[in-house]
Scaffold this active site. Structure first.
Site, PDB file in Angstrom:
ATOM      1  N   LEU A  64       0.809  -1.218   0.000  1.00 42.72           N
ATOM      2  CA  LEU A  64       0.000   0.000   0.000  1.00 42.72           C
ATOM      3  C   LEU A  64       0.843   1.268   0.000  1.00 42.72           C
ATOM      4  O   LEU A  64       0.418   2.301  -0.508  1.00 42.72           O
ATOM      5  CB  LEU A  64      -0.919   0.009   1.241  1.00 42.72           C
ATOM      6  CG  LEU A  64      -1.942  -1.109   1.341  1.00 42.72           C
ATOM      7  CD1 LEU A  64      -2.667  -1.031   2.678  1.00 42.72           C
ATOM      8  CD2 LEU A  64      -2.940  -1.036   0.193  1.00 42.72           C
ATOM      9  N   GLY A  67       6.939   3.936   4.215  1.00 40.62           N
ATOM     10  CA  GLY A  67       7.156   4.949   5.238  1.00 40.62           C
ATOM     11  C   GLY A  67       8.614   5.026   5.627  1.00 40.62           C
ATOM     12  O   GLY A  67       9.471   4.332   5.069  1.00 40.62           O
ATOM     13  N   GLY A  68       8.911   5.875   6.611  1.00 35.90           N
ATOM     14  CA  GLY A  68      10.282   6.073   7.033  1.00 35.90           C
ATOM     15  C   GLY A  68      10.897   4.854   7.684  1.00 35.90           C
ATOM     16  O   GLY A  68      12.106   4.638   7.602  1.00 35.90           O
ATOM     17  N   GLY A  70       9.529   1.565   7.300  1.00 35.48           N
ATOM     18  CA  GLY A  70       9.154   0.307   6.681  1.00 35.48           C
ATOM     19  C   GLY A  70       8.042   0.466   5.665  1.00 35.48           C
ATOM     20  O   GLY A  70       7.697   1.576   5.258  1.00 35.48           O
ATOM     21  N   VAL A  72       4.007  -0.742   4.162  1.00 35.17           N
ATOM     22  CA  VAL A  72       2.654  -1.093   4.605  1.00 35.17           C
ATOM     23  C   VAL A  72       1.999  -1.959   3.537  1.00 35.17           C
ATOM     24  O   VAL A  72       2.044  -1.646   2.344  1.00 35.17           O
ATOM     25  CB  VAL A  72       1.807   0.171   4.853  1.00 35.17           C
ATOM     26  CG1 VAL A  72       0.409  -0.216   5.327  1.00 35.17           C
ATOM     27  CG2 VAL A  72       2.480   1.070   5.887  1.00 35.17           C
ATOM     28  N   ASP A 184       5.129  14.114  14.446  1.00 37.30           N
ATOM     29  CA  ASP A 184       5.246  13.932  12.997  1.00 37.30           C
ATOM     30  C   ASP A 184       3.899  14.104  12.314  1.00 37.30           C
ATOM     31  O   ASP A 184       3.507  13.310  11.453  1.00 37.30           O
ATOM     32  CB  ASP A 184       5.825  12.554  12.678  1.00 37.30           C
ATOM     33  CG  ASP A 184       6.485  12.494  11.297  1.00 37.30           C
ATOM     34  OD1 ASP A 184       6.764  13.581  10.735  1.00 37.30           O
ATOM     35  OD2 ASP A 184       6.720  11.383  10.794  1.00 37.30           O
TER      36      ASP A 184
END
Length: 343
Positions: A64, A67-68, A70, A72, A184
């Site tokens: 999907l 990210g920073g 890992g 998804v 964040d």
């Protein structure tokens, strides 16, 4: 310090911190995460084996996003529920982001905070299982091509999303037994469900502190360039607190209104992107940027978001409203809002 002199310094320092952090070798420390889970077993959600995570994601076949910490993947539980599985990279982090995520989100229960359904920890294999958000992140709607009708949200819906995020943040800051500062907040970390109800996600950088404690001690800067509050990487601007989330929220609000392109730290005119001072000169035009078919009624939503955003990005933390006040301002009359003084 004036805004004109502060912006180049702040940008340089934030980039420097990120470069230095990226050069540090990371050591996986899953033992710490395991110890944490054993000590807080009563707080955590269902634990899955790595083989179960592989099965629910069909061997991670449907990615999907990235990210920073890992990737998804889309998955399905045995009861048929669709989930989002965040697989943390084995080569990044020391287990701290995993602990942050589990510790933070296990303490929450709010319509505007994403729900953690379970996790996996088998030595260096770490995964987090969340409720699935079919409309993805807010990012694709904020940075979208305005000619693409599939990624268009009308003014009222944007306003509802902004208000929902504010309520979620207010809950994290004041509604939990332990105050949670996210650190964040940005469009990428706001997920949207079937009805475009916003959910705050990705607590990997979050900090927990007693609810009565307002000042947060930090060894290094954390966050995303363009959304980091000035005091996070330079204490000369003030102390780090929940007001740091308020700043990030304000930057996101202004992006939602103006439909700005994704922040480029190498843009030679980056100071105008980070601190759009021209809004003060022509707030009427800013409220109409990138919004097709805007009317006087919907313009009120945009003006309210813009003024609130300007209050939230005040350089000094003490000049920013708490999230409880932000919610009040968004729900109130636009006629009661005054534009903050130039910084």
């Amino acid at each position: 310090m004036t805004l004109a002199s502060a912006v180049p310094f702040m940008l340089f320092l934030s980039i420097f911190v990120y470069i230095m952090c990226s050069r540090k070798p990371h050591k996986n420390n899953w033992q710490n995460a395991e110890l944490f889970l054993q000590q807080h077993e009563s707080l955590i959600q269902k634990r899955y084996k790595y083989s179960e995570v592989q099965r629910m994601t069909k061997s991670f076949s449907n990615k999907l996003g990235q990210g920073g910490f890992g990737s998804v993947y889309k998955g399905t539980l045995r009861d048929g529920r669709i989930v989002a599985v965040k697989l943390l990279s084995e080569s990044k982090g020391d287990g701290g982001e995993f602990i942050n995520e589990v510790a933070s989100i296990s303490k929450t229960s709010h319509v505007n905070v994403v729900t953690l359904l379970g996790f996996c920890l088998e030595k260096s294999k770490r995964a987090l299982i969340y409720e699935f958000m079919p409309n993805g992140s807010l990012e694709k709607f904020v940075y979208s091509d305005r000619s693409n009708t599939e990624t268009q949200l009308d003014c009222e819906k944007l306003y509802e999303i902004a208000t929902g995020i504010a309520r979620g943040l207010e809950y994290l800051h004041n509604g939990c037994n332990t105050r949670i500062v996210h650190f964040d907040i940005k469009p990428h970390n706001i997920l949207l469900d079937h009805y475009y109800c916003p959910k705050i996600s990705d607590f990997g950088l979050a900090k927990l502190c007693p609810s009565r404690e307002s000042i947060i001690s930090m060894a290094t800067a954390r966050g995303t360039i363009g959304y980091i509050a000035p005091e996070v990487f330079s204490r000369s601007f003030g102390v780090v607190s929940s007001k740091s989330d308020v700043y990030s929220y304000g930057m996101m609000l202004l992006e939602m209104v103006g439909g700005r392109k994704k922040i480029d730290a190498e843009n030679e005119r980056c100071s105008e992107v980070y601190f759009p001072q021209w809004i003060y000169d022509d707030i009427d035009r800013y409220c109409k940027v990138g919004i097709p078919g805007i009317t006087s009624e919907t313009e009120e939503f945009m003006r309210k978001m813009t003024v609130v955003g300007l209050w939230c990005i005040q350089i000094m933390p003490e000049n920013r409203p708490p999230m409880s006040k932000v919610v009040e301002m968004l729900n109130g009359s636009v006629d009661d809002l005054q534009i903050p003084p130039r910084q």
